[in-house]
Enzyme design. Structure first.
Site, mmCIF file in Angstrom:
data_model
loop_
_atom_site.group_PDB
_atom_site.id
_atom_site.type_symbol
_atom_site.label_atom_id
_atom_site.label_comp_id
_atom_site.label_asym_id
_atom_site.label_seq_id
_atom_site.Cartn_x
_atom_site.Cartn_y
_atom_site.Cartn_z
ATOM 1 N N ASP A 1 -4.031 2.179 -2.203
ATOM 2 C CA ASP A 1 -3.328 3.382 -2.690
ATOM 3 C C ASP A 1 -4.253 4.586 -2.570
ATOM 4 O O ASP A 1 -5.241 4.702 -3.301
ATOM 5 C CB ASP A 1 -2.889 3.182 -4.138
ATOM 6 C CG ASP A 1 -2.009 1.952 -4.314
ATOM 7 O OD1 ASP A 1 -1.181 1.699 -3.426
ATOM 8 O OD2 ASP A 1 -2.163 1.250 -5.331
ATOM 9 N N SER B 1 0.812 -1.213 0.000
ATOM 10 C CA SER B 1 0.000 0.000 0.000
ATOM 11 C C SER B 1 0.846 1.263 0.000
ATOM 12 O O SER B 1 2.046 1.232 0.233
ATOM 13 C CB SER B 1 -0.927 0.008 1.218
ATOM 14 O OG SER B 1 -1.795 -1.109 1.194
ATOM 15 N N SER C 1 -3.285 -3.766 -3.087
ATOM 16 C CA SER C 1 -2.656 -2.524 -2.646
ATOM 17 C C SER C 1 -3.702 -1.480 -2.294
ATOM 18 O O SER C 1 -4.646 -1.247 -3.051
ATOM 19 C CB SER C 1 -1.745 -1.982 -3.757
ATOM 20 O OG SER C 1 -1.015 -0.868 -3.321
#
Length: 372
Positions: free
Chosen positions: A280, A240, A278
């Site tokens: 983000d 992340s 992830s």
């Protein structure tokens, strides 16, 4: 810690320059007037490598209860506390905290304690704490949830203007990025009378790319999480990235959402592979001049057609902040593995071979070649 120690291994110290815009005095988020940063670092090797990073806008106080804020979610596999209200109202009501995934909830509770005790909040009955996270469970015992209210309050109370510590500090103490040790990174850009600053907590996968040149972690360097060069290894858990952008340009929440979108786009410049696991996220907020004394966002004073220089400044600042986050980090032996620092000489050699950097005189930094 001296200014020299704070900036000892940053991209520009190695001659790596991103874009043509000038930076602020400290090349940091704190170049935006009225924005401070504080860290609490928790280290008990090899078991604990974690912490808290606080971004504190001074404008939040008795006379101003919120600031315009935009949010962009590149991929929502994360626990950004407070995200839905920021998206709905376009307003930031508290400082922003960054920490480890399973410590985010305790950090949010401590942030509420901090704000409720602040002047002007004697009768507050609703509050939206904003806390971002990445998963540092490879290098730290994340299940222990060692972050306490005292750690959070120390980061908030200790937040300062000026140079910002980077790498293995605060929320970046136990993170990994692009096959190497990750961490906290920051940078800024000047656009006319305005400043754009960025701070990142990097913890994502991909191939480190510096000014367009790939630097694979298993090619001439020890890959993060392995003991031998060239053997490969597992990617960091969490994968992340948290990005915080601040500006004193008078933008409204909608425009700040567009700025936040560019911040996430900048991850692609440094080699993110944007995997499905992830989280983000980018938050972008604007300091006074953009909100009324009551905290109500004003109409934008910058036309949409004039945003391109701010977009460019954001992408350059975020790209350089991401590079700083890995270049300033140091090799860390952690709870369930090892994260290796980026070998600076390897990076410089690859950039020279690619014609991106030209060798300077002995004892001089590398001179920048054509922009990537």
């Amino acid at each position: 810690m001296t200014d020299d120690e704070l900036t000892a291994r940053r991209a520009r110290d190695l001659g790596i320059v991103v874009g043509a815009l000038p930076t602020g005095v400290h090349n940091a988020l704190t170049d935006v007037p009225g924005v401070r940063v504080g860290h609490t670092t928790i280290v008990d090797p090899p078991r604990l490598h974690t912490g808290v990073t606080a971004i504190v806008p001074d404008a939040l106080g008795p006379d101003r209860r919120s600031l315009p804020c935009g949010l962009f979610v590149g991929n929502g596999f994360g626990k950004l506390i407070g995200a839905t209200q920021v998206a709905e109202l376009g307003a930031l009501e508290t400082p922003i905290l960054l920490t480890a995934t399973l410590s985010a909830f305790r950090a949010a509770d401590a942030l509420v304690t901090y704000v409720l005790a602040s002047p002007g909040h004697e009768t507050t009955r609703t509050l939206n704490p904003v806390v971002g996270e990445t998963n540092d469970g490879r290098l730290s015992d994340i299940r222990a949830r060692p972050v306490t209210e005292a750690h959070v309050l120390a980061a908030l109370d200790g937040a300062t203007a000026g140079a910002v510590a980077e790498g293995c500090v605060g929320a970046g103490t136990g993170t990994m990025a692009l096959g190497f040790k990750g961490g906290i990174g920051t940078s800024s850009r000047l656009v006319g009378d305005w400043t754009v600053g960025a701070l990142v907590q990097s913890n994502f996968s991909g191939t480190l790319t510096v000014r367009g040149v790939p630097i694979p972690a298993d090619d001439g360097a020890v890959r993060a999480g392995t003991d031998r060069p060239g053997t490969g290894g597992p990617e960091p858990e969490g994968n992340s990235c948290m990005i915080v952008v601040a500006t004193d340009a008078p933008l409204d929440a909608r425009q700040l959402g567009r700025v936040a979108r560019r911040a996430v786009f900048a991850m692609g410049r440094v080699g993110s592979d944007f995997t499905g696991g992830s989280g983000d996220y980018a938050l972008a907020f604007s300091t006074p001049g953009a909100a009324s004394a009551e905290g109500v966002p004003r109409a934008a004073e910058v036309a949409d057609g004039d945003l391109d220089p701010l977009f460019a400044a954001t992408m350059d600042a975020v790209e350089e902040a991401l590079l700083n986050s890995v270049l300033t980090a140091t090799t860390t032996v952690g709870h369930r593995g090892t994260a290796t620092a980026v070998p600076h000489e390897l990076v410089l050699r690859r950039l020279r071979d690619a014609g991106v950097l030209a060798a300077g005189r002995p004892g001089q930094p590398w001179a920048a070649g054509p922009a990537s």
